[in-house]
Write a protein that holds these residues in place. Sequence first.
Motif, short mmCIF file in Angstrom:
data_model
loop_
_atom_site.label_atom_id
_atom_site.label_comp_id
_atom_site.label_asym_id
_atom_site.label_seq_id
_atom_site.Cartn_x
_atom_site.Cartn_y
_atom_site.Cartn_z
N LYS A 1 -4.06 6.94 1.11
CA LYS A 1 -3.71 7.27 -0.26
C LYS A 1 -2.20 7.27 -0.43
O LYS A 1 -1.46 7.72 0.45
CB LYS A 1 -4.26 8.65 -0.63
N THR A 2 -1.75 6.80 -1.58
CA THR A 2 -0.32 6.81 -1.86
C THR A 2 0.24 8.22 -1.75
O THR A 2 1.35 8.44 -1.24
CB THR A 2 -0.07 6.23 -3.26
N ASP B 1 -3.94 3.50 -5.79
CA ASP B 1 -3.52 4.71 -5.06
C ASP B 1 -4.53 5.14 -4.01
O ASP B 1 -4.30 6.12 -3.30
CB ASP B 1 -3.27 5.85 -6.06
N GLN B 2 -5.65 4.45 -3.88
CA GLN B 2 -6.63 4.69 -2.81
C GLN B 2 -7.28 3.36 -2.49
O GLN B 2 -8.30 2.99 -3.07
CB GLN B 2 -7.67 5.74 -3.24
N ARG C 1 0.82 -1.20 0.00
CA ARG C 1 0.00 0.00 0.00
C ARG C 1 0.86 1.26 0.00
O ARG C 1 2.05 1.21 0.30
CB ARG C 1 -0.91 0.03 1.24
N THR C 2 0.25 2.39 -0.31
CA THR C 2 0.80 3.74 -0.16
C THR C 2 2.27 3.83 -0.51
O THR C 2 2.65 3.59 -1.63
CB THR C 2 0.53 4.25 1.29
N SER C 3 3.13 4.15 0.48
CA SER C 3 4.55 4.34 0.20
C SER C 3 5.19 3.05 -0.29
O SER C 3 6.20 3.09 -1.01
CB SER C 3 5.27 4.86 1.44
N TYR D 1 1.75 9.77 1.56
CA TYR D 1 3.03 9.33 2.10
C TYR D 1 4.13 9.57 1.06
O TYR D 1 4.71 8.63 0.53
CB TYR D 1 2.97 7.84 2.47
#
Length: 421
Positions: A407-408, A95-96, A48-50, A411
Amino acid sequence: MSKLKILIVGASIAGPTAAYFFAKAGATVTIIERFPHLRINGQNVDIRTSGVTVMRKIPGMEAAVRANTFDLDGLCLVRENGKPYGTIKTSGSPDQQSLLSEYEIFRGRLAAILYDFTKNNENIRYHFEEQVASIQQEDGIRAVKVTFLNGLQPAEYDLVVACDGATSRTRAIGFHCGVRDHIFPTNCWSAYFSTKQDLIHGSRLGHGFSSIPGRFMSVEYNSSGGNIVNMTMLHPQSAHNATAALREAIAQGDDSLKQYLVSRFYNHGWKTKEVLDELLKTDDLYASEVVQVKVPSLFNGRFALVGDAGYAPGFTGTGTTLALTGAYILAGEICRHKGDVKAGLASYENTMRPIINEMSKVPPFVPSILAPQTALALWLRNNLFALLAWSKLLEYVQRFFGSSGGKTSEYPLPDYHWEND
């Protein structure tokens, strides 16, 4: 930085990721792993995210991950008779993300992908069936002296990095503490294995069933045939040393572990009899407790922690993301400081701490929602979930509970300039 020698302990996700970026920074890297080969079993993990950002910085990795992700349409929760009362699906956007990730993959498959991206790098060398015996550091001395248990010759390194999990033996050596020091139990454990028979008749929806006290079982589609089973048990938060029996069973081997799992789930309901029959025949059983790791510092001298060894997040589902992120930032900060290990480690700590703190937050009531302890709590959870599914509000609610994934764009990570680009 090209003269730096790095020792990484652990060949799973964090270790190869750190090695990849250290090699890009011009360092030579030795990776040791205590098992005789790469471990390819284990639970499903998600990125996820980062973690997505880091994955995209390794050319070809995103495509490799997508080719190995779960082929699932979602997870439906079912009642005793197998009738579903609500379904969780992915958001459709990497991205979400929601409770289910777009990048859901077995831990072993992800480890194998990262191993394949690093095994032929001329600056990276793997040594399996090896462990650290001692780490010696002296004030004012640049080199860390390391001895090994199984034949690798003693050597000096500029930095030693522990990536060997929440119960890291290397952390105990490098921090002069016990193996279970800095571990904070959640009173929860999970076990995973594959079945030969398909118990959900080809459905691409995973099926999940809960019973009291605090038990959850899921059966999911497996592209290799049969199913993947997860068995999770959450003990009351007031229980003392609740996972000790599981740890003892693991230490005694698969037969003991299987009998322990049967004893905890034999009256679970739904498809439990069929699942336990498959459990007794499986040869890829994996189990572990769910814990958080909280250390006062991410490094001690020239010894550093990455991933679960330094910041296992527990229930949040962000462990893989933190491992990828920490590996990238550690290598990047030392590169940014031109190989000044002391300054790079301080920057690693300062950069990672806010990310760790945010991703380790457990949303309110998550443990009791995931695994209710009483019949009333289970009835309320099931009916509330059914109501949310019927009202179409579930998509928004699950995004809240998946908010530790977020959300990406929330981060952002530094961009580093690597010597070997």
